[in-house]
Write a protein that holds these residues in place. Structure first.
Motif, short mmCIF file in Angstrom:
data_model
loop_
_atom_site.label_atom_id
_atom_site.label_comp_id
_atom_site.label_asym_id
_atom_site.label_seq_id
_atom_site.Cartn_x
_atom_site.Cartn_y
_atom_site.Cartn_z
N ASN A 114 -11.57 9.24 1.61
CA ASN A 114 -11.44 7.78 1.60
C ASN A 114 -11.62 7.17 2.98
N ARG A 160 -6.09 2.97 -0.35
CA ARG A 160 -6.70 2.33 -1.52
C ARG A 160 -6.25 0.88 -1.66
N LEU A 161 -5.00 0.61 -1.27
CA LEU A 161 -4.47 -0.75 -1.31
C LEU A 161 -5.23 -1.66 -0.37
N ARG A 163 -8.31 -1.42 0.38
CA ARG A 163 -9.64 -1.68 -0.17
C ARG A 163 -9.59 -2.65 -1.35
N GLN A 164 -8.56 -2.49 -2.19
CA GLN A 164 -8.45 -3.34 -3.37
C GLN A 164 -6.97 -3.51 -3.68
N GLU A 165 -6.45 -4.68 -3.36
CA GLU A 165 -5.03 -4.93 -3.55
C GLU A 165 -4.73 -5.24 -5.01
N THR A 166 -3.97 -4.35 -5.63
CA THR A 166 -3.52 -4.57 -7.01
C THR A 166 -2.03 -4.28 -7.08
N GLN A 169 -1.36 -0.51 -7.22
CA GLN A 169 -1.41 0.18 -5.93
C GLN A 169 -0.12 -0.04 -5.15
N TRP A 170 0.41 -1.26 -5.21
CA TRP A 170 1.68 -1.53 -4.52
C TRP A 170 2.79 -0.67 -5.09
#
Length: 187
Positions: A114, A160-161, A163-166, A169-170
């Motif tokens: 990553n 990963r958070l 790259r794409q905050e969801t 992921q949190w």
């Protein structure tokens, strides 16, 4: 299958097998005779949790590993019809530590991938694969391997958070961070 994918498989599979061998090579010689100074506390705490539902022996130890070991002891008891011995518990607890150490290598590989590339993932695995502290902790039933695995999970989740905050992921990052702390307070 592409040629580059086949070559990559030829590189990764031996690396995974070699790392698994390194973590498991001492497993045979250490069971059940060598006991790390912290291991008896973990075994006793796990047995107390399984039998009474709470810990009285040194409740200041990080709680995640004893509770996880208590769950394993319960499964071993169910599978053995209640005839499991302390040696069986020791074997399963140490096998879990080795499994956590091998999973750590996989997570470190994903972190390297990553961050940069597959080569960076292999480099990350290569740096820690033969680390004497992790190898020794993967042979004993302590919280270190689990803590390192969950810490690496928090790092991977954070990457990963970014790259794409969801929300998912949190949740992963917070649970891995909390789990790492509860597996070993110094994590």
């Amino acid at each position: 299958m592409k040629a580059s994918s086949a070559i990559w498989t030829v590189i990764v599979i031996p690396l995974i097998l070699a790392s698994s061998f390194i973590y498991l090579h001492g497993f045979r010689g250490l069971l059940p005779y060598y006991i790390d100074p912290d291991e008896p506390h973990f075994y006793l705490a796990a047995s107390e949790i399984r039998l009474t539902g709470r810990v009285q022996i040194n409740p200041l130890y990080p709680p995640l590993r004893p509770y996880q070991m208590a769950a394993t002891q319960w499964v071993v008891d169910v599978l053995s019809g209640g005839r499991a011995t302390s040696t069986a518990y020791a074997i399963f607890a140490r096998a879990e530590s080795a499994f956590f150490a091998v999973l750590l290598l996989a997570v470190l590989y994903r972190i390297g991938c990553n961050l940069h590339s597959r080569l960076a993932g292999l480099f990350a695995v290569g740096l820690i694969m033969a680390d004497s502290q992790l190898v020794s902790f993967s042979h004993v039933a302590r919280g270190d391997s689990l803590s390192w695995l969950l810490s690496a999970g928090a790092i991977l989740g954070t990457l990963r958070l970014l790259r794409q905050e969801t929300k998912g992921q949190w949740v992963i990052v917070v649970l891995c961070s909390l789990g790492a702390f509860l597996a070993k307070y110094s994590a």
